[in-house]
Write a protein that holds these residues in place. Structure first.
Motif, PDB file in Angstrom:
ATOM      1  N   UNK A  16     -31.251  -1.507 -25.891  1.00 20.90           N
ATOM      2  CA  UNK A  16     -31.002  -0.599 -24.775  1.00 20.90           C
ATOM      3  C   UNK A  16     -31.939  -1.024 -23.647  1.00 20.90           C
ATOM      4  N   UNK A  17     -31.349  -1.486 -22.547  1.00 20.54           N
ATOM      5  CA  UNK A  17     -32.080  -2.360 -21.629  1.00 20.54           C
ATOM      6  C   UNK A  17     -31.688  -2.102 -20.190  1.00 20.54           C
ATOM      7  N   UNK A  18     -32.659  -2.288 -19.304  1.00 25.10           N
ATOM      8  CA  UNK A  18     -32.414  -2.445 -17.876  1.00 25.10           C
ATOM      9  C   UNK A  18     -33.446  -3.446 -17.367  1.00 25.10           C
ATOM     10  N   UNK A  19     -33.138  -4.208 -16.318  1.00 25.02           N
ATOM     11  CA  UNK A  19     -34.043  -5.291 -15.892  1.00 25.02           C
ATOM     12  C   UNK A  19     -35.306  -4.782 -15.188  1.00 25.02           C
ATOM     13  N   UNK A  20     -36.221  -4.294 -15.957  1.00 26.46           N
ATOM     14  CA  UNK A  20     -37.557  -3.930 -15.496  1.00 26.46           C
ATOM     15  C   UNK A  20     -38.556  -4.800 -16.248  1.00 26.46           C
ATOM     16  N   UNK A  21     -39.823  -4.819 -15.846  1.00 22.38           N
ATOM     17  CA  UNK A  21     -40.785  -5.610 -16.621  1.00 22.38           C
ATOM     18  C   UNK A  21     -40.785  -5.277 -18.113  1.00 22.38           C
ATOM     19  N   UNK A  22     -40.703  -4.000 -18.458  1.00 21.67           N
ATOM     20  CA  UNK A  22     -40.712  -3.655 -19.880  1.00 21.67           C
ATOM     21  C   UNK A  22     -39.435  -4.103 -20.576  1.00 21.67           C
ATOM     22  N   UNK A  23     -38.316  -4.068 -19.876  1.00 21.40           N
ATOM     23  CA  UNK A  23     -37.087  -4.584 -20.454  1.00 21.40           C
ATOM     24  C   UNK A  23     -37.142  -6.087 -20.674  1.00 21.40           C
TER      25      UNK A  23
ATOM     26  N   UNK B  58     -28.525   2.158 -17.225  1.00 23.35           N
ATOM     27  CA  UNK B  58     -28.739   2.085 -15.781  1.00 23.35           C
ATOM     28  C   UNK B  58     -29.620   3.247 -15.348  1.00 23.35           C
ATOM     29  N   UNK B  59     -30.903   2.957 -15.167  1.00 27.49           N
ATOM     30  CA  UNK B  59     -31.850   4.026 -14.847  1.00 27.49           C
ATOM     31  C   UNK B  59     -31.643   4.561 -13.436  1.00 27.49           C
ATOM     32  N   UNK B  60     -30.988   3.786 -12.567  1.00 27.03           N
ATOM     33  CA  UNK B  60     -30.675   4.273 -11.236  1.00 27.03           C
ATOM     34  C   UNK B  60     -29.563   5.304 -11.219  1.00 27.03           C
ATOM     35  N   UNK B  61     -28.750   5.333 -12.289  1.00 22.64           N
ATOM     36  CA  UNK B  61     -27.684   6.321 -12.431  1.00 22.64           C
ATOM     37  C   UNK B  61     -28.082   7.470 -13.342  1.00 22.64           C
ATOM     38  N   UNK B  62     -29.293   7.435 -13.873  1.00 20.10           N
ATOM     39  CA  UNK B  62     -29.754   8.517 -14.747  1.00 20.10           C
ATOM     40  C   UNK B  62     -29.291   8.405 -16.182  1.00 20.10           C
ATOM     41  N   UNK B  63     -28.832   7.217 -16.615  1.00 17.54           N
ATOM     42  CA  UNK B  63     -28.321   7.083 -17.977  1.00 17.54           C
ATOM     43  C   UNK B  63     -29.424   7.227 -19.033  1.00 17.54           C
ATOM     44  N   UNK B  64     -30.692   7.144 -18.622  1.00 14.86           N
ATOM     45  CA  UNK B  64     -31.802   7.326 -19.558  1.00 14.86           C
ATOM     46  C   UNK B  64     -31.943   8.773 -20.021  1.00 14.86           C
ATOM     47  N   UNK B  65     -31.198   9.690 -19.391  1.00 14.51           N
ATOM     48  CA  UNK B  65     -31.248  11.093 -19.779  1.00 14.51           C
ATOM     49  C   UNK B  65     -30.061  11.503 -20.644  1.00 14.51           C
ATOM     50  N   UNK B  66     -29.183  10.564 -20.967  1.00 14.18           N
ATOM     51  CA  UNK B  66     -28.029  10.879 -21.805  1.00 14.18           C
ATOM     52  C   UNK B  66     -28.490  11.262 -23.211  1.00 14.18           C
ATOM     53  N   UNK B  67     -27.888  12.272 -23.810  1.00 14.34           N
ATOM     54  CA  UNK B  67     -28.322  12.713 -25.153  1.00 14.34           C
ATOM     55  C   UNK B  67     -28.332  11.609 -26.189  1.00 14.34           C
ATOM     56  N   UNK B  68     -27.347  10.711 -26.170  1.00 15.18           N
ATOM     57  CA  UNK B  68     -27.312   9.636 -27.166  1.00 15.18           C
ATOM     58  C   UNK B  68     -28.512   8.713 -27.026  1.00 15.18           C
TER      59      UNK B  68
ATOM     60  N   UNK C  97     -36.629   3.244 -21.112  1.00 21.17           N
ATOM     61  CA  UNK C  97     -36.168   2.095 -21.870  1.00 21.17           C
ATOM     62  C   UNK C  97     -37.228   0.994 -21.712  1.00 21.17           C
ATOM     63  N   UNK C  98     -37.257   0.020 -22.597  1.00 22.79           N
ATOM     64  CA  UNK C  98     -36.256  -0.314 -23.601  1.00 22.79           C
ATOM     65  C   UNK C  98     -36.390   0.493 -24.882  1.00 22.79           C
TER      66      UNK C  98
ATOM     67  N   UNK D 204     -33.376   7.098  -6.524  1.00 24.84           N
ATOM     68  CA  UNK D 204     -34.705   7.696  -6.366  1.00 24.84           C
ATOM     69  C   UNK D 204     -34.766   9.064  -7.036  1.00 24.84           C
ATOM     70  N   UNK D 205     -33.682   9.826  -6.931  1.00 18.29           N
ATOM     71  CA  UNK D 205     -33.664  11.156  -7.563  1.00 18.29           C
ATOM     72  C   UNK D 205     -33.787  11.041  -9.074  1.00 18.29           C
ATOM     73  N   UNK D 206     -33.069  10.077  -9.651  1.00 15.12           N
ATOM     74  CA  UNK D 206     -33.123   9.931 -11.115  1.00 15.12           C
ATOM     75  C   UNK D 206     -34.477   9.387 -11.571  1.00 15.12           C
ATOM     76  N   UNK D 207     -35.041   8.465 -10.813  1.00 17.20           N
ATOM     77  CA  UNK D 207     -36.274   7.808 -11.232  1.00 17.20           C
ATOM     78  C   UNK D 207     -37.511   8.666 -10.991  1.00 17.20           C
ATOM     79  N   UNK D 208     -37.537   9.405  -9.897  1.00 16.40           N
ATOM     80  CA  UNK D 208     -38.772  10.071  -9.500  1.00 16.40           C
ATOM     81  C   UNK D 208     -38.648  11.584  -9.379  1.00 16.40           C
TER      82      UNK D 208
END
Length: 228
Positions: free
Chosen positions: A5-12, A32-42, A52-53, A222-226
């Motif tokens: 489970x990945x997005x292109x950040x340094x940690x990814x 996609x952390x810009x779309x807020x997918x990191x908050x999905x229940x799954x 992520x990752x 920005x809303x999803x990230x911060x």
């Protein structure tokens, strides 16, 4: 199979660096952390800190049910142990790597992350914060530069998860206000890792999936990230 489970950040990037070096079979599951997918229940079921990752190993070594792991440092350790590479088996070699892995996850990453935030993403410039984190970035670069004097890699002659953890945080050095010319040992290490074929493959993955959304200018990102 490793599900990443990945997005292109340094940690990814840390995890794709290892997977490409090790040759372990894996599949990318973009978050996609810009779309807020990191908050999905799954996703929260395997990464409760909504970062992520994360990975799911569908064939863990104990033969049991699929196993999930979150936090990039823990994932590097898990995968190094799974493939039997990039982490020395002897006591001294192992702890030479582990102390620098923990240095990265506890210091280099968080401090450079704040550098990124206040230099690029903060809604208005805060000179004190910018100076504070640029200065700390410079100090940490100096720590790593001194460590690398007389060494090919952070723990010695071999490439390990200690190097994989640190390298992606040095990639955006110009955006952090740093020039590698001031850190010759760090620069030589950086160029050596950048030239590795697995590094090129890992960063090509990022180019394929990232798209054009830029959190610095995208209000939804920005809303999803911060903002949550």
């Amino acid at each position: 199979m490793i599900e990443l489970y990945y997005w292109p950040t340094p940690n990814g990037h840390k995890i794709t660096l290892l997977l490409e070096e090790a040759g372990l079979p894996y599949a990318i599951r973009p978050v996609n952390i810009g779309l807020g997918e990191q908050f999905a229940p799954d996703f929260l079921a395997i990464a409760p800190n909504n970062r992520m990752p994360a990975i799911v190993d569908t064939a863990p070594a104990d033969g049991g049910a699929p196993m999930s792991v979150f936090e990039s440092g823990a994932i590097l350790l898990y995968l190094a142990e799974k493939c039997g590479r990039f982490l020395p088996p002897d006591l001294r070699g192992r702890y030479a790597v582990l102390q620098w892995l923990f240095w990265q996850v506890g210091g280099l990453g968080p401090m450079l992350g704040q550098n990124h935030h206040f230099n690029r993403y903060a809604p208005e410039p805060i000179p004190y914060a910018i100076e504070r984190y640029v200065n700390e970035t410079r100090r940490l670069y100096g720590v790593l530069d001194r460590r690398l004097e007389g060494r090919a890699f952070i723990a010695g002659k071999d490439y390990t998860i200690g190097d994989m953890a640190a390298y992606p945080w040095i990639v955006p050095h110009e955006a952090q206000g740093m020039s590698l010319d001031a850190f010759p040992h760090l620069q030589a290490w950086f160029e050596q890792i950048r030239a590795r074929p697995a590094t090129g493959r890992a960063y090509a993955i990022a180019d394929r999936i990232q798209g054009q959304r830029d959190p610095a200018t995208d209000a939804e990102a920005r809303r999803h990230l911060f903002g949550r």
